[in-house]
Design an enzyme around this catalytic site. Structure first.
Site, PDB file in Angstrom:
ATOM      1  N   ARG A  80       7.879   2.920   6.307  1.00 33.39           N
ATOM      2  CA  ARG A  80       8.974   2.831   7.271  1.00 33.39           C
ATOM      3  C   ARG A  80      10.360   2.834   6.619  1.00 33.39           C
ATOM      4  NH1 ARG A  80       6.202  -1.653   6.574  1.00 33.39           N
ATOM      5  NH2 ARG A  80       7.241  -3.654   6.149  1.00 33.39           N
TER       6      ARG A  80
ATOM      7  N   ASP B 286      -0.198 -12.183   5.136  1.00 29.74           N
ATOM      8  CA  ASP B 286       1.024 -11.369   5.172  1.00 29.74           C
ATOM      9  C   ASP B 286       1.104 -10.463   6.395  1.00 29.74           C
ATOM     10  OD1 ASP B 286       1.543 -12.545   2.775  1.00 29.74           O
ATOM     11  OD2 ASP B 286       1.282 -10.738   1.555  1.00 29.74           O
TER      12      ASP B 286
ATOM     13  N   TRP C 104      10.419 -12.872   0.198  1.00 28.83           N
ATOM     14  CA  TRP C 104      10.732 -11.717  -0.633  1.00 28.83           C
ATOM     15  C   TRP C 104      11.116 -12.156  -2.032  1.00 28.83           C
ATOM     16  CZ3 TRP C 104       8.989  -7.418   1.058  1.00 28.83           C
ATOM     17  CH2 TRP C 104       8.963  -7.121   2.423  1.00 28.83           C
TER      18      TRP C 104
ATOM     19  N   ARG D 289       4.501   4.498  -1.859  1.00 27.85           N
ATOM     20  CA  ARG D 289       3.433   4.636  -0.860  1.00 27.85           C
ATOM     21  C   ARG D 289       3.351   6.076  -0.340  1.00 27.85           C
ATOM     22  NH1 ARG D 289       4.505  -0.751   2.910  1.00 27.85           N
ATOM     23  NH2 ARG D 289       3.828  -2.326   1.370  1.00 27.85           N
TER      24      ARG D 289
ATOM     25  N   SER E 225      -9.251  -8.647 -10.261  1.00 28.88           N
ATOM     26  CA  SER E 225     -10.617  -8.122 -10.352  1.00 28.88           C
ATOM     27  C   SER E 225     -10.609  -6.685 -10.880  1.00 28.88           C
ATOM     28  CB  SER E 225     -11.312  -8.193  -8.988  1.00 28.88           C
ATOM     29  OG  SER E 225     -10.719  -7.312  -8.051  1.00 28.88           O
TER      30      SER E 225
ATOM     31  N   GLU F 189       2.715  30.249  -7.616  1.00 27.47           N
ATOM     32  CA  GLU F 189       2.819  31.599  -8.149  1.00 27.47           C
ATOM     33  C   GLU F 189       3.245  32.597  -7.074  1.00 27.47           C
ATOM     34  OE1 GLU F 189      -0.917  29.783 -10.170  1.00 27.47           O
ATOM     35  OE2 GLU F 189       0.289  29.481  -8.361  1.00 27.47           O
TER      36      GLU F 189
ATOM     37  N   GLY G 224      -4.335  -9.170  -2.826  1.00 27.16           N
ATOM     38  CA  GLY G 224      -3.541 -10.211  -3.471  1.00 27.16           C
ATOM     39  C   GLY G 224      -3.894 -10.357  -4.933  1.00 27.16           C
TER      40      GLY G 224
END
Length: 347
Positions: free
Chosen positions: A213, A206, A176, A190, A298, A53, A292
């Site tokens: 990046r 991993d 990949w 992200r 879960s 505003e 993972g």
């Protein structure tokens, strides 16, 4: 589409420019109209800076026109002193007679009081224009304040046969599934969320950096589940290059330091609500669950998710780890080159 909707939709467009930079504040866009012409507009860029505003009002070259104008804003103007003065006071001081508001602010220090202040000053106020769209815009902010937990985004990539990783994948071996454009999009996501969570297995095998990046923006707070504190200290997640939170079992101890905080939880008793409670306490309004498969499943099984973004890549795996299962139809499906991206919503 009526006039009010037209200008609120423009305010929504403006507000989206602040995605990822306004935390802990909401996304807000504002448009000021005189004689069916936009004379000022603005959006909130980051906490501590001028609100939407204020930016819109300051953008009006002829301030005398404000007394005969209509102000459109996606979220109720604030009524309290925070890092900046109340926007509702400024609107009153500038004698803007007509205000159209997308939706009420759920934040306890506002929550209708900005509207009451405007009405008490004799202003004409309309509330609830494009309300659903305005709530979706601030789904993170609204979830955080209403449900007292972060907005939860599940994300994974799988092959056409439903595998997310090869069987017997070696440590630091990267496979990949998706193309480079999809991978860059993940880094954009992200930058838009406040935190990102992985389980112990994903962190160990991993060795992810979980940063942005391949995009421009702020790195999210990394969150890792490490019940037994067995993750090696030489992992990227432990390098303190960005804020990182490690959750471990309550009978263990580890010393926190700058950018690397350890918190004990009871892993033997309904873990996920404890995780979300702590993220709420840390004022993290959103979290991406990136792996993972067991960790993702879960959250699905507990019903603790708001949306899921699932890539279907063209690379194949003969034998591998099965991806999570959501028993819902995708709400949106799109292609990114030869990858497919599906959005699911936990309505």
């Amino acid at each position: 589409m009526n006039t009010n909707e037209f200008y609120i939709k423009r305010a929504l467009e403006l507000a989206r420019n602040g995605l990822g930079t306004t935390y802990p504040n909401p996304l807000v866009g504002c448009v000021i109209v005189h004689d069916d012409k936009i004379i000022g507009e603005g959006w909130h860029i980051k906490a501590g800076d001028a609100h939407a505003e204020v930016r819109a009002i300051n953008a009006v070259e002829d301030q005398s026109l404000l007394k005969k104008s209509k102000l459109f804003v996606t979220l109720e103007p604030c009524s309290h002193y925070g890092k900046t003065p109340p926007c509702s006071d400024l609107i009153i001081d500038k004698k803007i007679p007509n205000i159209v508001i997308g939706t009420v602010d759920p934040f306890a220090k506002v929550a209708g009081m900005g509207i009451k202040k405007l009405l008490a000053a004799g202003r004409n106020v309309v509330v609830g224009v494009c309300e659903d769209e305005c709530e979706v815009l601030n789904k993170r902010f609204f979830t955080f304040h209403r449900k007292k937990r972060p907005y939860i985004v599940l994300k994974w990539a799988e092959t056409k046969h439903g595998f997310i990783a090869p069987e017997g994948q070696k440590k630091d071996e990267i496979f990949w599934i998706t193309n480079a454009y999809s991978q860059q999009l993940v880094h954009k996501w992200r930058s838009e969320e406040q935190s990102i969570l992985v389980g112990t297995q994903t962190a160990s095998i991993d060795n992810p950096k979980l940063n942005v990046r391949h995009w421009q923006g702020k790195n999210p707070t990394r969150v890792v589940l490490d019940k037994s504190l067995r993750l090696p200290k030489n992992l990227y997640l432990m390098d303190a290059s960005q804020p990182t939170v490690v959750f471990h079992h309550s009978n263990l101890t580890s010393e926190s330091k700058t950018n690397l905080k350890f918190f004990s939880l009871n892993f033997d008793s309904d873990l996920l609500p404890q995780v979300l409670d702590k993220l709420y306490e840390l004022e993290l309004q959103s979290v991406i669950i990136e792996g993972g498969s067991k960790t993702l499943q879960s959250f699905i099984d507990a019903g603790l998710w708001d949306e899921a973004r699932v890539f279907i890549g063209q690379n194949t795996i003969k034998n591998g780890i099965k991806g999570p299962e959501i028993r819902k139809q995708a709400s949106i499906t799109m292609n990114i080159e030869d990858d497919q991206l599906k959005y699911f919503y936990n309505d």
